[in-house]
Design an enzyme around this catalytic site. Structure first.
Site, short mmCIF file in Angstrom:
data_model
loop_
_atom_site.label_atom_id
_atom_site.label_comp_id
_atom_site.label_asym_id
_atom_site.label_seq_id
_atom_site.Cartn_x
_atom_site.Cartn_y
_atom_site.Cartn_z
N LYS A 9 -11.17 -2.64 18.43
CA LYS A 9 -9.81 -3.17 18.57
C LYS A 9 -9.33 -3.18 20.03
O LYS A 9 -8.29 -3.75 20.32
CB LYS A 9 -8.85 -2.35 17.71
CG LYS A 9 -9.25 -2.39 16.23
CD LYS A 9 -8.07 -2.30 15.33
CE LYS A 9 -8.52 -2.33 13.88
NZ LYS A 9 -7.45 -2.74 12.98
N PRO A 12 -3.27 -11.35 10.78
CA PRO A 12 -3.56 -11.08 12.20
C PRO A 12 -3.65 -9.57 12.41
O PRO A 12 -2.99 -8.80 11.70
CB PRO A 12 -2.32 -11.64 12.91
CG PRO A 12 -1.25 -11.69 11.87
CD PRO A 12 -1.94 -11.90 10.56
N ASP A 13 -4.48 -9.15 13.35
CA ASP A 13 -4.57 -7.72 13.66
C ASP A 13 -3.58 -7.41 14.79
O ASP A 13 -3.78 -7.83 15.94
CB ASP A 13 -6.00 -7.35 14.06
CG ASP A 13 -6.17 -5.84 14.06
OD1 ASP A 13 -5.40 -5.15 14.76
OD2 ASP A 13 -7.05 -5.34 13.35
N PHE A 33 -4.05 3.85 15.00
CA PHE A 33 -4.37 4.85 14.00
C PHE A 33 -5.59 4.35 13.24
O PHE A 33 -5.79 3.13 13.14
CB PHE A 33 -3.19 5.05 13.03
CG PHE A 33 -2.26 6.14 13.48
CD1 PHE A 33 -1.45 5.95 14.59
CD2 PHE A 33 -2.20 7.35 12.80
CE1 PHE A 33 -0.61 6.94 15.02
CE2 PHE A 33 -1.35 8.35 13.22
CZ PHE A 33 -0.55 8.17 14.34
N ASN A 74 0.85 -1.20 0.00
CA ASN A 74 0.00 0.00 0.00
C ASN A 74 0.89 1.25 0.00
O ASN A 74 2.10 1.14 0.01
CB ASN A 74 -0.96 -0.02 1.20
CG ASN A 74 -0.21 -0.03 2.51
OD1 ASN A 74 0.51 0.90 2.84
ND2 ASN A 74 -0.36 -1.11 3.28
N1 CTP Z 1 -3.71 -2.68 12.20
C1 CTP Z 1 -2.93 -3.71 12.68
N2 CTP Z 1 -2.96 -4.92 12.07
C2 CTP Z 1 -3.76 -5.14 11.01
C3 CTP Z 1 -4.55 -4.10 10.50
C4 CTP Z 1 -4.51 -2.86 11.12
O1 CTP Z 1 -2.21 -3.52 13.65
N3 CTP Z 1 -3.76 -6.33 10.42
C5 CTP Z 1 -3.70 -1.40 12.93
C6 CTP Z 1 -3.07 -0.24 12.21
O2 CTP Z 1 -1.68 -0.15 12.51
C7 CTP Z 1 -3.85 0.92 12.79
C8 CTP Z 1 -5.21 0.34 13.07
O3 CTP Z 1 -5.02 -1.06 13.13
O4 CTP Z 1 -3.31 1.34 14.02
C9 CTP Z 1 -6.28 0.63 12.09
O5 CTP Z 1 -5.84 0.37 10.78
P1 CTP Z 1 -6.83 0.62 9.56
O6 CTP Z 1 -6.19 0.21 8.29
O7 CTP Z 1 -7.41 2.00 9.65
O8 CTP Z 1 -8.02 -0.36 9.95
P2 CTP Z 1 -8.39 -1.79 9.52
O9 CTP Z 1 -8.40 -2.66 10.71
O10 CTP Z 1 -7.55 -2.23 8.38
O11 CTP Z 1 -9.89 -1.56 9.09
P3 CTP Z 1 -10.52 -1.06 7.68
O12 CTP Z 1 -9.52 -1.44 6.62
O13 CTP Z 1 -11.79 -1.81 7.62
O14 CTP Z 1 -10.72 0.40 7.82
#
Ligand code: CTP
Length: 405
Positions: free
Chosen positions: A343, A305-306, A325, A209
């Site tokens: 989260k 994984p998140d 963020f 990205n």
């Molecule tokens: N994030 C993370 N791990 C992931 C996805 C996101 O740690 N696999 C964290 C990012 O670092 C950020 C936050 O989650 O602090 C939100 O990221 P964002 O891209 O805005 O959200 P998503 O969870 O990807 O949700 P969406 O794409 O539906 O907006």
């Protein structure tokens, strides 16, 4: 943090030498003492008188000067410094340092000193890009020499590109980071994620990205400036490693999560990385050929994984403050509030990443900081540079940790 530090400033021959005058003044305002060494080429750009007047010390120019040696010998000069700063560091002085030459006072001091050395390179873009210069820098960095800049921009030679000396503010920030450890976050451990992730499709292709890593890196640097012990887990970015920060470079989300877990425990975690939400379920072992099957390949994706949610989950290693963020293109605050509760993080920094906002890759950011439920806990910050956003956030983090303990 610069209070009381003894800086030996080596001014080499580049047009950026004029910035040193302001640098000396600003260092002294912060309580540092500055002694200057001026090379022969440097004398073409600034006068010894200006350096002497601003530093309030005699300027050293000659290796074999009886008067200078009787006032302070060159070996003593190199010993009595907490940091040797070479600014501007020309391609020539970097080459001499890499080769270990000592044919004038500046290069001899650099050979003789046991103090840490920082360089602020400044040169024409082609000289900067030359393989010899890059190889010299790699050698110097391998020896633990610190570097600040250069920056990209218009040059005195009417060209454009990398090679401008870092601005005085950036040099001061790098020095403050170097001398960190006495700030509000001294003794605290911070974990920061930054940049994009690359999810492999095959050995040569990946999903990525547009994240530049500028905001995450700026946060790591700002936390360090306040004295925190910072580990930055960085996806693939062109951003230089912030000074004084432990940087772990990773590619994929899975690697980023593993590196974050290895960096725990931490008092604060800031997840600024734009982590890919999905990865290719089974990346091909060999390069996918265009001819294979005659049809475009279909990529089967699986969820990553998140990292933020994992770090924010309750457990013995949960950092006291977890900051996420929210990259949003519409209903920025509403979506970010929902993301915060989904989260489980304490704070969320919401930013508009629509193309019109120019956040991804840009130098500015307009954010909302959401620290709790309800509209009162949402602050709209003005448009600021990413560095200013980072500094404000770092101060807020310091306040929150001080209040909590
Ligand atoms: N994030 C993370 N791990 C992931 C996805 C996101 O740690 N696999 C964290 C990012 O670092 C950020 C936050 O989650 O602090 C939100 O990221 P964002 O891209 O805005 O959200 P998503 O969870 O990807 O949700 P969406 O794409 O539906 O907006």
């Amino acid at each position: 943090m610069l209070q009381g530090q003894r800086i030996l400033l080596i001014v080499a021959g580049g047009i950026a030498a004029y910035k040193c005058l302001d640098l000396i003044r600003r260092l002294r305002e912060r309580g540092a003492s500055v002694r200057c060494v001026l090379t022969r080429a440097g004398e073409q750009f600034v006068t010894p008188l200006s350096l002497a007047a601003l530093s309030e010390h005699a300027v050293h120019r000659d290796l074999f000067s009886l008067t200078e040696e009787s006032e302070m010998g060159h070996i003593q000069l190199s010993r009595e410094a907490d940091l040797v700063l070479v600014a501007p560091a020309t391609a020539n002085i970097l080459a001499k340092m890499a080769a270990g030459l000592g044919d004038d006072l500046a290069s001899t001091l650099l050979l003789a000193t046991s103090a840490p050395v920082m360089v602020a390179p400044a040169m024409n873009v082609r000289m900067w890009e030359h393989p010899a210069t890059q190889a010299n820098l790699a050698t110097l960095q391998g020896r633990g020499i610190h570097r600040v800049g250069p920056a990209e921009g218009a040059m005195a030679c009417n060209e454009f590109g990398m090679g401008r000396m870092a601005e005085v503010d950036d040099i001061l920030a790098a020095m403050e980071a170097f001398f960190g450890g006495h700030g509000r976050l001294a003794g605290r451990r911070a974990l920061v994620t930054s940049g994009p992730t690359h999810e492999p499709i095959d050995p040569v292709r990946y999903i990525a990205n547009r994240s530049s890593g500028k905001q995450g890196h700026a946060i790591a640097a700002a936390l360090r400036r306040l004295g925190a012990d910072v580990t930055l887990i960085a996806g693939p970015t062109l951003e230089p490693d912030p000074l004084g920060v432990t940087v772990v470079r990773v590619e994929s989300a899975a690697d980023m999560l593993a590196a974050c877990q290895a960096a725990l425990p931490a008092d604060v975690a800031v997840c600024a990385a734009a982590v890919a939400d999905w990865r290719v379920a089974e990346p091909a072992a060999g390069k996918i050929k265009k001819t294979a099957g005659g049809k475009p390949p279909v990529l089967k994706l699986t969820e990553n994984p998140d990292i933020l949610a994992t770090l924010a989950a309750k457990g013995p290693h949960r950092p006291r403050l977890v900051v996420g963020f929210a990259a949003e293109t519409e209903q920025v605050v509403e979506n970010a509030r929902e993301k915060r509760s989904r989260k489980g993080c304490d704070w969320i920094v919401a930013n508009d990443v629509s193309a019109a906002a120019g956040t991804f890759g840009g130098d500015e950011n307009r954010v909302h900081l959401i620290t709790a439920d309800g509209p009162q806990a949402t602050e709209a910050w003005p448009t600021l540079s990413k560095r200013e956003v980072a500094e404000r956030l770092a101060e807020r983090i310091a306040t929150a940790l001080e209040t909590a303990s």
